[in-house]
Design a protein around this motif. Structure first.
Motif, short mmCIF file in Angstrom:
data_model
loop_
_atom_site.label_atom_id
_atom_site.label_comp_id
_atom_site.label_asym_id
_atom_site.label_seq_id
_atom_site.Cartn_x
_atom_site.Cartn_y
_atom_site.Cartn_z
N PRO A 136 0.84 -1.07 -0.05
CA PRO A 136 -0.08 0.08 -0.14
C PRO A 136 0.92 1.14 0.07
CG PRO A 136 -0.10 -0.91 2.03
CD PRO A 136 0.79 -1.90 1.37
N ALA A 137 0.12 2.25 -0.06
CA ALA A 137 0.91 3.63 -0.19
C ALA A 137 1.31 4.14 1.10
CB ALA A 137 -0.09 4.62 -0.67
N PRO A 138 2.13 4.93 1.15
CA PRO A 138 2.52 5.67 2.61
C PRO A 138 1.23 5.97 3.53
CG PRO A 138 3.95 6.63 0.99
CD PRO A 138 2.76 6.00 0.29
N ARG A 139 1.60 5.54 4.66
CA ARG A 139 0.36 5.82 5.62
C ARG A 139 0.89 6.44 6.86
NH1 ARG A 139 1.83 2.14 9.46
NH2 ARG A 139 3.71 0.89 9.10
N GLU A 140 -0.32 6.79 7.81
CA GLU A 140 0.07 7.69 8.98
C GLU A 140 0.58 6.42 10.32
OE1 GLU A 140 -3.02 10.04 9.52
OE2 GLU A 140 -2.51 11.55 8.35
N MET A 141 1.52 7.08 10.90
CA MET A 141 1.85 6.33 12.13
C MET A 141 1.52 7.06 13.30
SD MET A 141 5.52 4.92 13.11
CE MET A 141 5.59 4.28 14.91
N THR A 142 0.70 6.73 14.34
CA THR A 142 0.12 7.59 15.54
C THR A 142 0.52 6.83 16.61
OG1 THR A 142 -1.73 8.35 14.10
CG2 THR A 142 -1.96 8.45 16.43
N GLY A 143 1.12 7.64 17.67
CA GLY A 143 1.41 7.30 18.85
C GLY A 143 0.90 8.05 20.02
N GLY B 50 3.74 7.83 32.39
CA GLY B 50 3.02 7.85 31.18
C GLY B 50 2.72 6.53 30.54
N THR B 51 2.08 6.36 29.33
CA THR B 51 1.92 5.33 28.57
C THR B 51 2.19 5.78 27.25
OG1 THR B 51 -0.32 5.67 28.30
CG2 THR B 51 0.18 4.22 30.30
N PHE B 52 2.45 4.64 26.51
CA PHE B 52 2.51 4.82 24.79
C PHE B 52 1.91 3.77 24.20
CE2 PHE B 52 4.61 4.12 20.88
CZ PHE B 52 4.54 5.23 20.33
N SER B 53 1.22 4.02 23.16
CA SER B 53 0.57 3.10 22.38
C SER B 53 0.25 3.55 20.88
CB SER B 53 -0.66 2.52 23.01
OG SER B 53 -1.53 1.78 22.09
N THR B 54 0.15 2.72 20.09
CA THR B 54 -0.25 3.07 18.46
C THR B 54 -1.57 2.61 18.42
OG1 THR B 54 0.45 0.84 17.78
CG2 THR B 54 2.14 2.70 17.59
N CYS B 55 -2.40 2.36 19.35
CA CYS B 55 -4.02 2.09 19.28
C CYS B 55 -4.69 3.29 19.57
CB CYS B 55 -4.39 1.13 20.40
SG CYS B 55 -3.70 -0.46 20.50
#
Length: 838
Positions: free
Chosen positions: A213-220, A240-245
């Motif tokens: 697929p084409a370039p996509r967005e990554m969210t943290g 703190g916490t970190f997740s890509t959900c």
């Protein structure tokens, strides 16, 4: 919390505070504001004082500062960065010139690429500092923060936020982590005798989905008791916490006492860390580093483990070292319960004109075989400039059964002839190319009952190729080659030198619908042969000169049509190809590197039916073929193609290879082929070779692939090849493969490759994938028939946390190799998600 769509409460004014007690007349005689209006808007910028629209300011009195009376103007507040305007709106506002602005009620502060919303906001222009309380929301450059309290220097982006929730989005390329050394690398098993799927690469002109697929967005995203901002793209989370959900309901998250997120370096660091999945802690680490993009970074990679009948419990814990932007190394310490400990290393180097990849595996003592075992592969390419270049491809293993026993994950191959080649090339001009190479092989013998012939070595070989088109209407071609052939078996194998010179001249005649090309050449070769001991020894010299003539002609007819409301163009392309080469006795010449070429549409239009130069066939023959194509009338893209061809001989065959049977008929086998779209999103191809003499098929293959979308693919193929000498099948296989959604978020994957000749399955793969968006789990079982010994069964189980890490054994390389069109489902963009369409 109000969002970006909140309706403005007043018109925009380019300058708010113009004078503590100034009159309207001083500002151009604007009419007085209506009494009782409590809305205020301010724009703070470094511009000449002006008012563009009506301004209404609430009249209130406080002893600590001067306030504007109803309808009056408050002095200008100028930010330190005079090139960037700042806009402020609120239900009510008060302040002092160049010192302070206090806004309350639906407050919005806007600056270039920044939006700050809150219930109450205090802005100090001289310090460019803002303090906000009550439902604070900050949005800037892909970052969003919601907090109870925020204080920040806007230009420097220094400050903090209490009781905060955050989300940071960046666009990244859709590159797999295992390819960029940020998660566990590929795990696979030996593919010997499995046979690759028939259709691996479908031309994109047929409109099937591409495999990436084409370039996509990554969210943290996550939460924190406190966020400290340390400049642009860098923040520190306390507790703190970190997740890509999705921020509202993270299925997994990293929890730590402190987390540093650096989006300039594209990595995160955490102290006192634990990883949680579905409310269950998976592991704890005092310190952890993790990627927040697809960029490479040094550190431990996720461990990989699997269970195999050949290696037992198999655990690999890789470590990646990003030495420089163009140089890296990966270490693969590996433990196998049935064999022991192995270390694998891969180093990669890339620079301008240079590319190098070195891989090696070593085991000091295989407890099952009671010996040391190793494998290596070296690939290097280099451009020296001025037309000079070099290449090296050198491979080796410790023993014949290495690939089957070790199920290598770093050096993935099932070859039995391991190439060892060094090449130096020189291209002095676009029409002349030359190269010098040394070529050796390591021949593996995994099955003692079926020994594999050992090939000749080239020590060395010099190649020369020249081509000058359109010189007075003629095209000139020159092929030159000198080869020194050596062999490990000097008792039964002749060795020697071969010199070949083959000049050619052609005169192409080309028009819009017709092409005719006559060509004349002179094949000259000379041998100096060192006879083997069993052949009497001594040296023989043999020369051979053969003139060659060919005439190639093609006509293209076209017609337009319309089918199913689609305009198309159909072509009809008859082609005739005649070749004449006189007979020359060649039985005394050894066969160094020559074999019988496969009979297909590429070979049927060639002069010589043999590969290599040790045999030049006698020819007095004509090839007739007919091709038709269906083209899209708008784009010219090929939608369908059918070909039919046969060769006719006007003289009996006299030149043969040792053991080859002379051609009994005056015509060749009939070959036919069809390829193209047979239905929407359905690509099919079939090839057939029919033997008139035996009235049977020597070769047949057919396959179909249906792929309506990324992550949805079904394919089936059949292959058959007959040995004309024994009249028995060499290959007789069916192959079914696919990836398909069973239910929302659930996908099935599988392959069944079965040999009808041997009545056994060569490779069987079955598995399930669950894609939850920010995480995916894959379970795959593979059973592989070995060349010798018992089959090997491997179980893969992988939990992948999207854009973060993976845990378990990675089956992705296996699935891509085995299932044509396989797509990694959690790389789908949101607007193409198969989950939402179920």
């Amino acid at each position: 919390m109000t969002g970006f769509s909140r309706r403005p409460i007043a018109v925009l004014v380019c300058c708010l505070f113009a004078g503590a007690q100034g009159s309207h007349a001083a500002l151009g005689g604007l009419p007085a504001a209506r009494p009782g209006v409590a809305d205020s808007i301010a724009t703070i910028e470094a511009a000449p004082l002006r008012v563009e629209r009506k301004l209404a300011v609430a009249a209130r009195q406080k002893s600590s500062r001067k306030l504007a009376a109803a309808g009056s103007i408050i002095p200008v507040l100028t930010p330190p960065n005079k090139d960037v305007p700042l806009f402020l709106t609120a239900d009510s506002m008060e302040g002092q010139t160049d010192e302070l602005a206090v806004a309350e009620g639906n407050v919005e502060l806007r600056k270039a690429e920044l939006l700050l919303q809150s219930d109450k906001l205090t802005y100090r222009p001289l310090d460019d500092e803002v303090e906000a309380t009550g439902q604070v929301r900050l949005a800037q450059n892909g970052m969003e923060v919601e907090a109870d309290h925020l204080k920040m220097k806007l230009t420097e982006q220094l400050g903090f936020a209490d009781k905060a929730r955050y989300s940071v989005t960046r666009e990244v390329d859709s590159k797999l982590y295992e390819e960029n050394r940020t998660v566990v690398t590929v795990t696979s098993v030996n593919g010997a005798n499995s046979g690759a799927p028939m259709m691996l690469n479908v031309p994109n002109v047929y409109g099937l989905p591409v495999d990436s697929p084409a370039p996509r967005e990554m969210t943290g995203s996550g939460t924190a008791e406190r966020i400290d901002f340390h400049g642009e793209n860098h923040m520190r989370l306390s507790q703190g916490t970190f997740s890509t959900c999705k921020p509202a309901s993270p299925d997994w998250y990293l929890k730590a006492e402190r987390i540093d997120l650096d989006y300039d370096s594209n990595y995160g660091r955490a102290d006192d860390t634990s990883l949680w999945f579905k409310g269950v802690p998976l592991f704890y680490a005092p310190k952890a580093w993790f990627p927040i993009s697809t960029d490479r970074r040094s550190g431990m990679l996720s461990p990989s483990f699997k269970q195999s009948t050949k290696t037992g419990f198999d655990l690999t814990a890789p470590f990646y070292w990003n030495i420089a932007p163009n140089y890296d190394a990966t270490f693969y310490p590996r433990y196998m319960s049935k064999r022991g400990t192995q270390l694998g290393i891969e180093t990669r180097y890339m620079n301008e004109g240079v590319e190098s990849d070195v891989r090696t595996e070593y085991m000091g003592n295989d407890s099952s075989e009671r010996r040391r075992r190793y494998a290596y592969a070296l690939r290097h390419q280099q451009q020296f400039g001025d037309g000079f270049a070099a290449a090296l491809n050198w491979n080796g293993v410790s023993d014949d059964n290495y690939w089957e026993d070790m199920s290598s994950r770093l050096l993935q191959t099932s070859q039995v002839q391991l190439e060892r080649r060094a090449t130096l090339s020189y291209v002095p001009s676009p029409w002349l190319q030359s190269s010098l190479q040394v070529l050796r092989y390591q021949t593996l013998q995994p099955d003692p009952d079926n020994p594999i012939a050992r090939p000749y070595f080239l020590e060395p070989q010099l190649n020369l190729l020249g081509y000058r088109p359109n010189l007075g209407g003629f095209d000139f071609t020159l092929v030159g080659q000198y080869s020194r052939f050596t062999h490990e078996d000097r008792q039964s194998k002749d060795t020697g030198d071969r010199l070949v010179l083959y000049p050619q001249i052609s005169f192409p005649v080309i028009s819009a619908a017709l092409q005719v090309t006559p060509k004349l050449g002179m094949h000259m070769s000379s041998y100096a042969i060192d006879r083997a001991t069993l052949n009497g020894g001594g040296t023989d010299r043999i020369s051979r000169v053969l003139p060659t003539f060919s005439l190639d002609s093609t006509v293209v007819f076209e017609r337009e049509g319309r089918l199913l409301d689609q305009d198309y163009v159909q072509t009809l392309e008859p082609r005739l190809y005649y070749v004449y080469i006189p007979y020359k006795k060649q039985g005394d010449i050894p066969v160094f590197d020559t074999g019988l070429s496969d009979f297909n549409f590429a070979q049927v239009f060639s002069e010589n039916r043999y590969s290599g130069y040790d045999r030049i066939n006698d020819a007095h023959q004509l090839t007739a073929a007919l091709t038709t194509r269906i083209l899209d009338a708008q784009t010219g893209a090929e939608q369908f193609k059918a070909m039919l061809g046969q060769r006719y001989y006007f003289a009996k065959q006299r030149v043969t290879l040792p053991g080859e049977t002379s051609r009994p008929d005056n015509f060749s086998n009939l070959i036919a082929s069809v390829t193209g779209l047979v239905a929407p999103k359905t690509y099919a191809e079939a090839t057939w070779e029919y033997n008139y003499d035996d009235r049977t098929s020597d070769r047949f293959s057919a396959g179909v692939r249906y792929q309506p979308d990324y992550g949805k693919v079904l394919s089936a193929s059949y292959r058959y090849t007959r040995d004309p000498l024994t009249n028995k099948s060499i290959v007789d296989q069916v192959d079914f493969a696919g990836q398909w959604p069973l239910a929302p978020q659930w996908y099935a994957v599988g392959r069944f490759n079965y040999s009808l000749r041997d009545s056994q399955a060569l490779e069987t793969i079955g598995g399930l994938e669950y894609n939850a968006g920010c995480w995916a789990v894959r379970g795959v079982v593979q059973r592989l028939t070995a060349t010798s010994g018992s089959p090997n069964t491997t179980f893969f189980l992988q939990l992948e946390l999207q854009d973060f890490t993976s845990i378990g054994s990675n089956p992705l390389s296996l699935l891509r190799r085995s299932i044509p069109g396989y797509g990694k489902t959690n790389e789908l963009s949101s607007d193409r998600s198969l989950i939402s369409n179920q």
